[in-house]
Scaffold this motif. Structure first.
Motif, PDB file in Angstrom:
ATOM      1  N   ASN A  84      -4.801   5.285  -0.571  1.00 35.30           N
ATOM      2  CA  ASN A  84      -4.902   4.469  -1.778  1.00 35.30           C
ATOM      3  C   ASN A  84      -5.837   5.181  -2.744  1.00 35.30           C
ATOM      4  O   ASN A  84      -7.052   5.225  -2.539  1.00 35.30           O
ATOM      5  CB  ASN A  84      -5.441   3.079  -1.439  1.00 35.30           C
ATOM      6  N   ALA A  85      -5.268   5.778  -3.773  1.00 29.87           N
ATOM      7  CA  ALA A  85      -6.066   6.477  -4.785  1.00 29.87           C
ATOM      8  C   ALA A  85      -5.935   5.750  -6.112  1.00 29.87           C
ATOM      9  O   ALA A  85      -5.686   6.353  -7.155  1.00 29.87           O
ATOM     10  CB  ALA A  85      -5.640   7.935  -4.914  1.00 29.87           C
ATOM     11  N   SER A  86      -6.090   4.426  -6.060  1.00 26.71           N
ATOM     12  CA  SER A  86      -6.206   3.647  -7.291  1.00 26.71           C
ATOM     13  C   SER A  86      -7.681   3.453  -7.594  1.00 26.71           C
ATOM     14  O   SER A  86      -8.494   3.332  -6.673  1.00 26.71           O
ATOM     15  CB  SER A  86      -5.511   2.289  -7.149  1.00 26.71           C
ATOM     16  N   GLY A  87      -8.016   3.422  -8.874  1.00 27.40           N
ATOM     17  CA  GLY A  87      -9.414   3.325  -9.257  1.00 27.40           C
ATOM     18  C   GLY A  87      -9.814   1.937  -9.709  1.00 27.40           C
ATOM     19  O   GLY A  87      -8.981   1.169 -10.200  1.00 27.40           O
ATOM     20  N   PRO A  88     -11.079   1.595  -9.577  1.00 21.40           N
ATOM     21  CA  PRO A  88     -11.551   0.272  -9.986  1.00 21.40           C
ATOM     22  C   PRO A  88     -11.875   0.203 -11.468  1.00 21.40           C
ATOM     23  O   PRO A  88     -11.915   1.218 -12.173  1.00 21.40           O
ATOM     24  CB  PRO A  88     -12.827   0.108  -9.151  1.00 21.40           C
ATOM     25  N   SER A  89     -12.120  -1.000 -11.926  1.00 19.95           N
ATOM     26  CA  SER A  89     -12.614  -1.195 -13.287  1.00 19.95           C
ATOM     27  C   SER A  89     -14.030  -0.644 -13.388  1.00 19.95           C
ATOM     28  O   SER A  89     -14.748  -0.535 -12.392  1.00 19.95           O
ATOM     29  CB  SER A  89     -12.613  -2.683 -13.628  1.00 19.95           C
TER      30      SER A  89
END
Length: 535
Positions: A84-89
């Motif tokens: 999972n290489a989604s980034g946070p706010s």
């Protein structure tokens, strides 16, 4: 899969492709060929996937970028791994502050929907853990295409031009000027067949290659993103970038008619596909082109989406568990709601407890399902000056409602639309599959899985088959090649059917399957500039 290689009921210019040593399937021929070249140089499927993904940020910038997010499923040595290489706010943003500033919902463009990009970190993490070749060598094809240029392909040119005209009307402020400098250097979108290049992008990719992406998160590229954000009132800071690491996660699955169908767990929406399949496995389907097949598929996906929208968010913030949503008892409860007429979906109460896709395989048994995206075409409309980094607008999916599970919070990951899929049977890899396209993706996954398993279509026929997309309420888009009698019968069941004039709403997919003898077979998307490079 026991399909007949000539079982090809849907017209296309392509047939399924077969090979033994390696394959790459994606939406751009140059990117697919770059991945195959890496295989021929001694790289494995993971190296090929990284090379292809990096090239796609250059040769299909309408859908993905260096400043986007990525997810991957990697099969190697008999085991499936998830990334999972989604980034946070950003840590400095909050729903409360945006509401005080007068916002009722997250905007589409500009700095507010920008989240930490995960894509460069994904490439580096995959290379470090599973790659064979040096990271710099794997990124070299993308660097060369960015520097030397490439001719724009037909589908790419069409959507680039659409985005340009849309941005001309919508993006008037100075912060967007570098998008036009980068992607419309002649005061227009590049024409089909015309060369386009970006020396700034080439330099950024070179820096990422030389530093294993460190320069992007803790070096000069991070400094440039921080400076640009501060200049125009954005919230992204170099500290947000510095603390980011992609996450290795355990993939989730359901068993569908003897096959294990795998997805990335939340914050991705692959859970929706699995919930729908869990409902549908309680029915028998004898024919694909049958109104009951379409009706039950649509009703199941509607119910699954209702739950997905109600519960999927950053996994640390979810109010229920994946196990509860995928339980047989909950699937039975939701299945019972599927009747003869279309319904308006509502979330249940479970028991307590603008994207690109590629598939790659090698002769050693490694297989990769990889997806990356800006979100909503060119994303935020922001290009960091001097870098070619086009920033995503993934934060657009956040809610500003404090009672919503996916409400914007500092350092939170949003509900994410991009999802890679994978199929196994009895512990053996069948292979990667995916269909990009926003909220079409879980619907595309569902249709691909059923086409392959229930109706025994070969990979190319699986992708060429007519598609539908549930939109909201009882509204359903269907492709023009859906038979007229099916359209009429669905209308009589209460569905609000609209025949789409464009193929764009129905996503773009890729498939690679491996048989028991190690022979690879693949299909690529006939709705775009798809290509399979095989060896």
């Amino acid at each position: 899969m026991n399909y007949d290689a000539l079982n090809y009921p849907y017209p296309s210019q392509r047939m399924a492709v077969y090979a033994k040593k390696g394959m790459v399937a994606t939406s751009q021929p140059l990117a697919a060929q770059a991945g195959l070249d890496i295989l021929k140089k001694g790289g494995n499927a993971i190296d090929a996937a990284i090379a292809t993904a990096a090239c796609l940020t250059v040769v299909e910038p309408t859908s993905n970028s260096i400043g986007g997010d990525s997810f991957a499923l990697v099969w190697t040595k008999g085991e499936l791994h998830g990334l999972n290489a989604s980034g946070p706010s950003p840590e400095g943003i909050s729903a409360e502050e945006l509401r005080k500033s007068g916002y009722q919902e997250m905007p589409k463009h500009g700095w507010l929907p920008v989240t930490v990009p995960g894509t460069p970190a994904a490439w580096a993490a995959l290379s470090e853990r599973f790659g064979k070749l040096p990271f710099a060598d794997v990124l070299q094809p993308a660097i060369e295409y960015a520097s030397q240029g490439y001719p724009v392909t037909p589908t790419l040119g069409k959507y680039w031009n659409q985005a340009y005209h849309s941005f001309c009307n919508e993006l008037k402020d100075d912060e967007f000027s570098n998008w036009f400098t980068t992607f419309a250097p002649k005061g227009r979108a590049p024409h089909i067949g015309e060369m386009w290049s970006s020396e700034d992008m080439a330099k950024t990719l070179q820096s990422i290659a030389e530093t294993q992406a460190e320069s992007f998160y803790r070096g000069h590229l991070a400094e440039e993103m921080d400076r640009f954000s501060r200049q125009y009132g954005g919230y992204l800071r170099k500290e947000d970038l510095a603390k980011y690491k992609p996450q290795w996660v355990k993939p989730i699955k359901v068993n569908y008619r003897g096959y294990d169908v795998w997805e990335i767990p939340p914050n991705g929406q692959g859970l929706i596909t699995l919930m729908a399949l869990n409902m549908l496995k309680g029915f028998d389907f004898s024919h694909r082109e049958d109104v009951e097949t379409y009706h039950k598929q649509i009703e199941a996906i509607k119910l699954a989406f209702a739950d997905g929208k109600a519960y999927i968010t950053d996994p640390e913030k979810m109010k229920t568990t994946v196990e509860s949503l995928l339980s047989d008892s909950y699937a039975e409860e939701r299945r019972a709601l599927i009747a003869d007429q279309a319904i308006l979906p509502e979330a249940g109460i479970p028991p307590k407890g603008g994207t690109v896709y590629l598939a790659a395989a090698d002769g050693e048994g490694n297989m990769v399902s990889f997806i990356q995206s800006n979100y909503m075409a060119f994303g935020s409309g922001l290009v960091v000056p001097g870098t070619g980094i086009n920033l995503q607008n993934r934060g657009r999916n956040f809610s500003l409602d404090p009672d919503h599970p996916n409400c914007l919070e500092p350092g939170k990951k949003t509900y994410h639309t991009i999802i890679p899929g994978f199929l196994t049977k009895d512990g053996r890899a069948i292979g990667p599959f995916g269909v990009m396209g926003g909220f079409m993706q879980p619907q595309g996954h569902l249709q691909v899985v059923m086409n392959a398993i229930d109706f025994q279509l070969n990979p190319q026929a699986t992708l060429d088959a007519p598609r539908w997309q549930w939109v909201e309420g009882k509204k359903v888009l269907v492709e023009r090649k859906v038979p007229e009698h099916i359209v009429q019968a669905l209308s009589r069941k209460g569905h609000d059917i609209e025949i789409a004039l464009d193929v764009y709403p129905f996503g773009r997919g890729q498939i690679i399957w491996r048989d028991e003898e190690g022979v690879l077979s693949a299909g690529t998307e006939s709705r775009t500039d798809g290509a399979i490079a095989a060896w």
